[in-house]
Design a protein around this motif. Structure first.
Motif, PDB file in Angstrom:
ATOM      1  N   LEU A 113      19.277   0.169   9.124  1.00 22.96           N
ATOM      2  CA  LEU A 113      18.742  -0.846   8.213  1.00 22.96           C
ATOM      3  C   LEU A 113      17.238  -0.697   8.058  1.00 22.96           C
ATOM      4  CD1 LEU A 113      19.121  -3.428   6.508  1.00 22.96           C
ATOM      5  CD2 LEU A 113      18.811  -4.721   8.625  1.00 22.96           C
ATOM      6  N   THR A 114      16.547  -0.450   9.142  1.00 22.51           N
ATOM      7  CA  THR A 114      15.095  -0.263   9.112  1.00 22.51           C
ATOM      8  C   THR A 114      14.743   0.930   8.222  1.00 22.51           C
ATOM      9  OG1 THR A 114      14.926  -1.174  11.341  1.00 22.51           O
ATOM     10  CG2 THR A 114      13.034   0.054  10.544  1.00 22.51           C
ATOM     11  N   GLN A 115      15.493   2.015   8.367  1.00 23.60           N
ATOM     12  CA  GLN A 115      15.256   3.194   7.537  1.00 23.60           C
ATOM     13  C   GLN A 115      15.490   2.889   6.052  1.00 23.60           C
ATOM     14  OE1 GLN A 115      13.925   6.156   8.254  1.00 23.60           O
ATOM     15  NE2 GLN A 115      13.598   5.323  10.312  1.00 23.60           N
ATOM     16  N   GLU A 116      16.590   2.158   5.764  1.00 27.32           N
ATOM     17  CA  GLU A 116      16.892   1.772   4.379  1.00 27.32           C
ATOM     18  C   GLU A 116      15.758   0.954   3.773  1.00 27.32           C
ATOM     19  OE1 GLU A 116      20.599  -0.295   3.525  1.00 27.32           O
ATOM     20  OE2 GLU A 116      21.588   0.942   5.032  1.00 27.32           O
ATOM     21  N   LEU A 117      15.274  -0.022   4.527  1.00 30.07           N
ATOM     22  CA  LEU A 117      14.208  -0.885   4.027  1.00 30.07           C
ATOM     23  C   LEU A 117      12.901  -0.119   3.863  1.00 30.07           C
ATOM     24  CD1 LEU A 117      14.939  -4.153   6.047  1.00 30.07           C
ATOM     25  CD2 LEU A 117      15.390  -3.731   3.631  1.00 30.07           C
ATOM     26  N   ASN A 118      12.625   0.816   4.766  1.00 28.43           N
ATOM     27  CA  ASN A 118      11.408   1.615   4.660  1.00 28.43           C
ATOM     28  C   ASN A 118      11.447   2.539   3.449  1.00 28.43           C
ATOM     29  OD1 ASN A 118      10.023   0.563   6.830  1.00 28.43           O
ATOM     30  ND2 ASN A 118      10.806   2.090   8.275  1.00 28.43           N
ATOM     31  N   ASN A 119      12.636   3.024   3.129  1.00 30.49           N
ATOM     32  CA  ASN A 119      12.775   3.958   2.004  1.00 30.49           C
ATOM     33  C   ASN A 119      12.832   3.247   0.657  1.00 30.49           C
ATOM     34  OD1 ASN A 119      12.781   6.086   3.784  1.00 30.49           O
ATOM     35  ND2 ASN A 119      14.999   6.157   3.939  1.00 30.49           N
ATOM     36  N   GLY A 120      12.953   1.914   0.712  1.00 34.30           N
ATOM     37  CA  GLY A 120      12.940   1.150  -0.534  1.00 34.30           C
ATOM     38  C   GLY A 120      14.315   1.073  -1.075  1.00 34.30           C
ATOM     39  N   LEU A 170     -17.016   0.759  -3.779  1.00 39.50           N
ATOM     40  CA  LEU A 170     -15.688   1.370  -3.695  1.00 39.50           C
ATOM     41  C   LEU A 170     -14.667   0.288  -3.977  1.00 39.50           C
ATOM     42  CD1 LEU A 170     -13.896   3.802  -2.902  1.00 39.50           C
ATOM     43  CD2 LEU A 170     -14.010   2.960  -0.569  1.00 39.50           C
ATOM     44  N   ASN A 171     -13.837   0.493  -4.964  1.00 40.80           N
ATOM     45  CA  ASN A 171     -12.785  -0.468  -5.291  1.00 40.80           C
ATOM     46  C   ASN A 171     -11.437   0.066  -4.813  1.00 40.80           C
ATOM     47  OD1 ASN A 171     -14.514  -2.248  -6.604  1.00 40.80           O
ATOM     48  ND2 ASN A 171     -14.359  -1.108  -8.521  1.00 40.80           N
ATOM     49  N   ILE A 172     -10.699  -0.798  -4.118  1.00 40.02           N
ATOM     50  CA  ILE A 172      -9.357  -0.437  -3.647  1.00 40.02           C
ATOM     51  C   ILE A 172      -8.379  -1.407  -4.267  1.00 40.02           C
ATOM     52  CG2 ILE A 172      -7.843  -0.231  -1.648  1.00 40.02           C
ATOM     53  CD1 ILE A 172     -10.328   0.373   0.024  1.00 40.02           C
ATOM     54  N   ARG A 173      -7.389  -0.852  -4.922  1.00 39.64           N
ATOM     55  CA  ARG A 173      -6.369  -1.687  -5.549  1.00 39.64           C
ATOM     56  C   ARG A 173      -5.034  -1.378  -4.872  1.00 39.64           C
ATOM     57  NH1 ARG A 173      -2.690  -1.568  -9.691  1.00 39.64           N
ATOM     58  NH2 ARG A 173      -2.511  -3.490 -10.869  1.00 39.64           N
ATOM     59  N   VAL A 174      -4.347  -2.406  -4.471  1.00 37.82           N
ATOM     60  CA  VAL A 174      -3.048  -2.248  -3.797  1.00 37.82           C
ATOM     61  C   VAL A 174      -1.947  -2.654  -4.757  1.00 37.82           C
ATOM     62  CG1 VAL A 174      -1.620  -3.017  -1.872  1.00 37.82           C
ATOM     63  CG2 VAL A 174      -4.080  -2.756  -1.565  1.00 37.82           C
ATOM     64  N   ASP A 175      -1.007  -1.750  -4.960  1.00 41.46           N
ATOM     65  CA  ASP A 175       0.168  -2.070  -5.773  1.00 41.46           C
ATOM     66  C   ASP A 175       1.249  -2.507  -4.795  1.00 41.46           C
ATOM     67  OD1 ASP A 175       2.104  -2.388  -7.670  1.00 41.46           O
ATOM     68  OD2 ASP A 175       2.411  -0.239  -8.004  1.00 41.46           O
ATOM     69  N   SER A 176       1.430  -3.801  -4.687  1.00 39.49           N
ATOM     70  CA  SER A 176       2.340  -4.346  -3.680  1.00 39.49           C
ATOM     71  C   SER A 176       3.737  -4.638  -4.214  1.00 39.49           C
ATOM     72  CB  SER A 176       1.739  -5.619  -3.086  1.00 39.49           C
ATOM     73  OG  SER A 176       1.612  -6.591  -4.096  1.00 39.49           O
ATOM     74  N   ALA A 177       4.033  -4.222  -5.420  1.00 31.79           N
ATOM     75  CA  ALA A 177       5.328  -4.545  -6.032  1.00 31.79           C
ATOM     76  C   ALA A 177       6.494  -4.017  -5.200  1.00 31.79           C
ATOM     77  CB  ALA A 177       5.399  -3.994  -7.447  1.00 31.79           C
ATOM     78  N   GLN A 178       6.388  -2.782  -4.720  1.00 28.48           N
ATOM     79  CA  GLN A 178       7.478  -2.194  -3.934  1.00 28.48           C
ATOM     80  C   GLN A 178       7.641  -2.935  -2.605  1.00 28.48           C
ATOM     81  OE1 GLN A 178       7.019   1.977  -3.073  1.00 28.48           O
ATOM     82  NE2 GLN A 178       9.132   2.197  -2.400  1.00 28.48           N
ATOM     83  N   VAL A 179       6.554  -3.267  -1.963  1.00 26.80           N
ATOM     84  CA  VAL A 179       6.620  -3.995  -0.696  1.00 26.80           C
ATOM     85  C   VAL A 179       7.190  -5.388  -0.914  1.00 26.80           C
ATOM     86  CG1 VAL A 179       5.251  -4.966   1.196  1.00 26.80           C
ATOM     87  CG2 VAL A 179       4.720  -2.695   0.312  1.00 26.80           C
TER      88      VAL A 179
END
Length: 153
Positions: A146-153, A3-12
């Motif tokens: 601020l937390t909500q803003e950061l979570n929403n990107g 099983l291969n899992i790839r994480v796209d971490s660009a947004q984070v």
């Protein structure tokens, strides 16, 4: 089988890159707002004779630090009162002006201050007591936003 899992971490990664700037900007806006509100309340609570003490109440925000208070030389004496002392009652002195405005002999007031001092007329400490929960509430709400803003990107 694998099983291969790839994480796209660009947004984070982008969120974490912008977080310090957004945090500082948000905290600075909240700090400026509460400084203005505190200055207003302090002006309302300050005693008024000729308005000099009230007009001297200012706020200054530097970075993430706010300083709010009066700049009049005698503000501490009004806030805390004084011990008995001799003060000038000559024409043009603040005591002379105050006593004349109240219709009292400046020399009688001078002798009274020499015997008894002056009573405190606090306005800074009551303002702090009133504003502290409001300030804490503003920052809590702002940090939640601020937390909500950061979570929403």
């Amino acid at each position: 089988m694998q099983l291969n899992i790839r994480v796209d971490s660009a947004q984070v990664e982008e969120m974490l890159r912008l977080a310090p700037q957004k945090t500082t900007a948000k905290l600075a806006r909240i700090l400026n707002l509460v400084a203005i509100e505190t200055e207003r309340e302090m002006r309302i609570k300050s005693p008024v004779h000729d308005g000099e003490l009230r007009r001297s109440i200012k706020h200054q925000v530097t970075g993430l630090t706010a300083t709010i208070g009066p700049t009049a030389k005698y503000a501490n004496f009004v806030e805390l009162g004084t011990r008995p002392h001799w003060t000038s009652a000559r024409p043009g002195s603040p005591l002379y002006k105050w006593a004349n405005d109240k219709g009292i002999s400046p020399f009688a007031v001078q002798r009274s201050i020499a015997r008894k001092g002056t009573k405190p007329n606090p306005f800074v400490a009551p303002t702090l007591t009133l504003m502290e929960p409001r300030i804490i509430g503003r920052f809590e709400k702002g940090i939640d936003e601020l937390t909500q803003e950061l979570n929403n990107g």
